[in-house]
Design a protein around this motif. Sequence first.
Motif, mmCIF file in Angstrom:
data_model
loop_
_atom_site.group_PDB
_atom_site.id
_atom_site.type_symbol
_atom_site.label_atom_id
_atom_site.label_comp_id
_atom_site.label_asym_id
_atom_site.label_seq_id
_atom_site.Cartn_x
_atom_site.Cartn_y
_atom_site.Cartn_z
ATOM 1 N N ILE A 104 0.844 -1.197 0.000
ATOM 2 C CA ILE A 104 0.000 0.000 0.000
ATOM 3 C C ILE A 104 0.880 1.248 0.000
ATOM 4 O O ILE A 104 0.608 2.213 -0.723
ATOM 5 N N ARG A 126 0.868 4.422 -2.656
ATOM 6 C CA ARG A 126 0.620 5.788 -2.187
ATOM 7 C C ARG A 126 1.725 6.746 -2.614
ATOM 8 O O ARG A 126 1.460 7.868 -3.034
ATOM 9 N N MET A 133 -21.476 6.956 0.286
ATOM 10 C CA MET A 133 -20.291 7.202 1.117
ATOM 11 C C MET A 133 -19.529 8.452 0.699
ATOM 12 O O MET A 133 -18.479 8.752 1.252
ATOM 13 N N ASN A 134 -20.069 9.175 -0.314
ATOM 14 C CA ASN A 134 -19.454 10.439 -0.751
ATOM 15 C C ASN A 134 -18.020 10.285 -1.234
ATOM 16 O O ASN A 134 -17.183 11.168 -0.997
ATOM 17 N N PHE A 135 -17.725 9.145 -1.885
ATOM 18 C CA PHE A 135 -16.424 9.057 -2.551
ATOM 19 C C PHE A 135 -16.406 10.084 -3.683
ATOM 20 O O PHE A 135 -17.353 10.165 -4.464
ATOM 21 N N ASN A 136 -15.310 10.829 -3.755
ATOM 22 C CA ASN A 136 -15.188 11.855 -4.796
ATOM 23 C C ASN A 136 -14.527 11.239 -6.033
ATOM 24 O O ASN A 136 -13.458 11.671 -6.462
ATOM 25 N N SER A 162 -13.755 -0.183 -1.669
ATOM 26 C CA SER A 162 -13.534 0.998 -0.820
ATOM 27 C C SER A 162 -12.079 1.096 -0.400
ATOM 28 O O SER A 162 -11.493 2.185 -0.391
ATOM 29 N N LYS A 163 -11.499 -0.025 -0.017
ATOM 30 C CA LYS A 163 -10.091 -0.039 0.379
ATOM 31 C C LYS A 163 -9.221 0.420 -0.801
ATOM 32 O O LYS A 163 -8.335 1.272 -0.630
ATOM 33 N N THR A 187 -16.324 -3.736 0.283
ATOM 34 C CA THR A 187 -15.204 -3.559 1.213
ATOM 35 C C THR A 187 -13.889 -3.419 0.461
ATOM 36 O O THR A 187 -13.129 -2.471 0.672
ATOM 37 N N ASN A 202 -9.437 4.077 -1.267
ATOM 38 C CA ASN A 202 -8.677 4.837 -0.262
ATOM 39 C C ASN A 202 -7.171 4.692 -0.460
ATOM 40 O O ASN A 202 -6.410 5.596 -0.125
ATOM 41 N N ILE A 203 -6.744 3.554 -0.973
ATOM 42 C CA ILE A 203 -5.304 3.329 -1.196
ATOM 43 C C ILE A 203 -4.823 4.141 -2.396
ATOM 44 O O ILE A 203 -3.804 4.813 -2.339
#
Lengths: 283, 283
Positions: free
Chosen positions: B7, B11, B165-168, B134-135, B131, B138-139
């Motif tokens: 991860i 990033r 979930m308001n992911f942009n 979403s991960k 799940t 975010n990663i």
Amino acid sequence: MIIANTIDDVRKKVREWKTSGFTVGLVPTMGALHEGHASLISAAVGGCDRVVASVFVNPTQFSAGEDLDSYPRDFERDCRILEKKGCDMVFHPSVEEMYPEGFGTYINLETEMTKQLCGKSRPGHFRGVCTVVSKLFNIVGPDRAYFGEKDAQQLAVIRRMVKDMNFNIQIVGCPTVRESDGLAKSSRNMYLNYEEREAATVLYRSIEAAKALIRDGSCMLSSKVVALMTDIISSEPAARVDYIQAVDGMTLLPKESLEKGDLVAMAVYIGKTRLIDNFTIGG
Amino acid sequence: MIIANTIDDVRKKVREWKTSGFTVGLVPTMGALHEGHASLISAAVGGCDRVVASVFVNPTQFSAGEDLDSYPRDFERDCRILEKKGCDMVFHPSVEEMYPEGFGTYINLETEMTKQLCGKSRPGHFRGVCTVVSKLFNIVGPDRAYFGEKDAQQLAVIRRMVKDMNFNIQIVGCPTVRESDGLAKSSRNMYLNYEEREAATVLYRSIEAAKALIRDGSCMLSSKVVALMTDIISSEPAARVDYIQAVDGMTLLPKESLEKGDLVAMAVYIGKTRLIDNFTIGG
């Protein structure tokens, strides 16, 4: 201080800040602000270039029969406190803005962590907390987010959620702020009448007694610590124990023998008002 | 092409790209890539400055007794396909990297959307999908993410999750890629033996017949469309219907009378292999 009621307005302003290279701190609240919240804002102002506070009484974290409708709300007063503390933007959405028609996605920590302590008496509470906090994380996109140690289980659950879901956000826990007689600051303290306010000091008195017992080193058995605290709480007629429990500070699993980092947490009814408090061993 | 197993490595690289002002596209896959995945990469390369693909057979989206262990894996071949298509980085984490010890947070769409269609026969499947996606969101922190229309329910569930979930993040659906005889490309097609591969064309034949029935305007009753498709599938001895259902394309709720935008979806066993396919009315 900017007052934003919509997700789009928050995003637009935060994008400007990030383009300017500013770091952003988030302080999620349900309003009815007190010195505990103010200390979170101060910590965020100290740690970030720009600070967003949210004021939103989140319906999904209240169970049926809880105090969602009566939960104290005074947005103008909240704004005065936030502005004075140096908050740059307050996000104050409607329920419809956060939970539009057809909403159905929830985020939940499904391990024992959410089944201990408050999780036992407030089913679904942490599912609501995780959901709204994740939404706020995605809306604001902060570098750091600030939570009070008074809500110790909430803080541990959010730390775990952030790790599990790979949110690239640093979680900062801030010490509990207390009244001069030790009562932890809480928006729910305003439910207490004069006699109940007096009785409510029993929570902190039980914590002080437990700390003294542990400090003299004679006892690290959680059962004895909990028994002492239960005795003290029970000596107060207006008080009724919901739970007093000693758990691992990270996993929240029950501990028999206490060590540094463990958490002793309680919820106690004073009349009809449910108050929580806690301390960390060696903390 | 960069191969990242952690991860942190993902990033670090994405941060560089964003600092340079590049937009980032994400194509989540379970590997065993085929022309369908390749078309997603092409779409991402066309729409974004930099493209990340993930190759991860996600255990949490397989139910007990499903094909997690036998699911085809060939990472070197996947890399050749990704690189050829212009992918900039492939994220290929271990199960431990994605689900470390103590993991317990899941994101789940709890409405009827995940209880229809594949949700009926694959309990927990979409909780695992939501799940892991979403991960990955975010990663990687992509601007856009690409999903195939072949997994129509997955696409609808992810669109709803992103909204809730308001992911942009912009979700881009890409058309199903088919073999010359109409069979939808799928990693699971390689389970089929020669006879089963022949029999598997019955899915597309039933879709073509249904489309023809609808096109001549004589019938928009979902029961008649489903009956026709069921008849055609049943005429093939190696085929066994799991479900054939007509639903609203957004909410996935069952429809009696069909209109533009509605989804007709099916899962059919060919021998032991479960295949899915679908079409959208007027699509």
